[in-house]
Design a protein around this motif. Structure first.
Motif, PDB file in Angstrom:
ATOM      1  N   ARG A 208      47.845 -19.687  43.816  1.00 44.13           N
ATOM      2  CA  ARG A 208      47.415 -18.562  42.847  1.00 44.13           C
ATOM      3  C   ARG A 208      46.399 -17.544  43.854  1.00 44.13           C
ATOM      4  N   ARG A 211      48.304 -15.973  46.882  1.00 47.46           N
ATOM      5  CA  ARG A 211      48.964 -14.747  46.341  1.00 47.46           C
ATOM      6  C   ARG A 211      48.198 -13.561  46.130  1.00 47.46           C
ATOM      7  N   GLU A 215      49.949 -10.659  48.274  1.00 47.04           N
ATOM      8  CA  GLU A 215      50.783 -10.135  47.354  1.00 47.04           C
ATOM      9  C   GLU A 215      50.254  -8.853  46.989  1.00 47.04           C
ATOM     10  N   ASP A 217      51.327  -7.205  44.235  1.00 41.01           N
ATOM     11  CA  ASP A 217      51.694  -7.657  42.670  1.00 41.01           C
ATOM     12  C   ASP A 217      51.750  -9.158  42.589  1.00 41.01           C
ATOM     13  N   LYS A 219      51.763 -11.154  40.366  1.00 45.51           N
ATOM     14  CA  LYS A 219      52.151 -11.523  39.301  1.00 45.51           C
ATOM     15  C   LYS A 219      53.977 -11.577  39.397  1.00 45.51           C
ATOM     16  N   ASN A 220      54.223 -10.457  40.236  1.00 46.13           N
ATOM     17  CA  ASN A 220      55.687 -10.447  40.914  1.00 46.13           C
ATOM     18  C   ASN A 220      55.712 -10.684  42.337  1.00 46.13           C
ATOM     19  N   PRO A 221      55.358 -11.867  43.115  1.00 48.83           N
ATOM     20  CA  PRO A 221      55.307 -11.902  44.186  1.00 48.83           C
ATOM     21  C   PRO A 221      56.515 -11.876  45.034  1.00 48.83           C
ATOM     22  N   GLN A 222      56.472 -11.266  46.444  1.00 45.21           N
ATOM     23  CA  GLN A 222      57.415 -11.113  47.165  1.00 45.21           C
ATOM     24  C   GLN A 222      57.692 -11.865  48.240  1.00 45.21           C
ATOM     25  N   LYS A 225      56.896 -17.707  46.770  1.00 42.90           N
ATOM     26  CA  LYS A 225      57.826 -18.030  45.379  1.00 42.90           C
ATOM     27  C   LYS A 225      57.735 -19.279  44.995  1.00 42.90           C
ATOM     28  N   ARG A 240      66.381 -13.985  48.309  1.00 40.89           N
ATOM     29  CA  ARG A 240      66.210 -14.780  47.196  1.00 40.89           C
ATOM     30  C   ARG A 240      66.333 -16.318  47.304  1.00 40.89           C
TER      31      ARG A 240
END
Length: 240
Positions: A208, A211, A215, A217, A219-222, A225, A240
Motif C-alpha cells: 500500500r 503504491r 502510482e 492513482d 486505488k487504480n494501480p498501473q 498489481k 494485463r
C-alpha cells in the motif's frame, strides 16, 4: 550468551521497563544504551553506530513514531516498536513509518528476545551478501516509468527521484527484477526478510505504501498489481 556484541538502543520513558529490557539483552551478550525519549535517542544515533532499536510509541518530548520517521532519513538498522496499544491501525502506522516489527505490551521477555535475535540475524545475512556482491556493469532496472539503479540505490518515477524505506526498496527490487512474475506474500516475505514467513500482513502494508509513491492513482494501480488469491507483480502500464 550470544557471541555477538551488537549495540541495541532502547528508547523507553518507563524506567522499570527500560531497565528490565536492558537486563534481558545484556544477559544475551548485547551492548545496550538507554534513551528516555526520541530526541535523546536521535542524538545518540548520531554519535555512535546502532545495530537495532527498541522504541516505545508513547513518550514525552518526541514519540516513537516521530523518532522512526527521522531516523529512517539516514539509517536502515532494524526498529522494533513497543506499545500498550493493540489496535491494528497503530501497528500499521508504525510499520508505515519504517518500523520492522511491533510488540504489544505487556510482552514476554523471551518473545522480545526472539524478535531481536531474528532481526539482527537477518541484518547479518544482508550485510554478508552485500559484502560479497560483484559490481555489475549494467545496474539499471527499468519497468515503464520506474527506474532503479542497484548500484546507487536511487529509485525514480518518471525521472523524479523517490525516497524509499529499506524494505520498500527490497520489495520493489525483487518485483522489478522479475517484472511480470507473480510472487505470493509468503514468497516476498521469505525473499526480503530471509526467513520463513510468519506475518505476511506486513506485505500488504508495504505494498500500500509503495503504491502511494509510484502510482498516479494508488486505488487504480498501473504498476504494482494484485493477482487475487495468488500474490503481487509489477508490470509496465497497459499489460494485463
Amino acid at each position: 550468551m550470544a557471541e555477538t556484541k551488537e549495540h541495541i538502543l532502547v528508547v523507553e520513558d518507563d524506567q522499570d521497563i527500560a531497565f528490565a529490557v536492558r537486563e534481558y539483552l545484556l544477559s544475551q551478550g548485547y551492548t545496550v544504551s538507554l534513551a528516555e525519549n526520541g530526541k535523546v535517542a536521535l542524538e545518540m544515533v548520531a554519535d555512535a553506530p546502532v545495530d537495532l532499536a527498541i522504541v516505545d510509541v508513547m513518550m514525552p518530548v518526541m514519540d516513537g513514531i516521530t523518532f522512526v520517521m527521522n531516523v529512517r532519513k539516514e539509517h536502515d538498522f532494524p526498529v522494533i516498536m513497543l506499545s500498550a496499544k493493540s489496535e491494528e491501525t497503530d501497528k500499521i502506522l508504525g510499520l508505515n513509518m519504517g518500523a520492522d516489527d511491533y510488540v504489544t505490551k505487556p510482552f514476554r521477555p523471551l518473545e522480545l528476545l526472539a524478535r531481536v535475535n531474528s532481526q539482527l540475524r537477518r541484518q547479518r545475512r544482508q550485510s554478508e551478501r552485500s559484502g560479497n556482491q560483484v559490481t555489475e556493469e549494467k545496474n539499471l532496472i527499468i519497468v515503464g516509468g520506474l527506474e532503479m539503479d542497484t548500484a546507487t540505490r536511487v529509485f525514480k518515477v518518471d525521472g523524479e527521484a523517490v525516497r524509499l524505506t529499506p524494505l520498500e526498496y527490497k520489495i520493489l527490487n525483487l518485483l522489478m527484477a522479475n517484472a511480470g512474475r507473480v510472487f505470493s506474500a509468503d514468497e516476498i516475505y521469505e525473499r526480503v526478510w530471509n526467513e520463513v514467513a510468519v506475518n505476511t500482513d506486513t506485505i500488504m502494508v508495504h505494498v500500500r505504501k509503495i503504491r502511494e509513491k509510484i502510482e498516479i492513482d494508488p486505488k487504480n494501480p498501473q504498476y504494482l498489481k494484485v493477482v487475487w488469491g495468488v500474490g503481487y507483480r509489477i508490470d509496465a502500464p497497459g499489460k494485463r
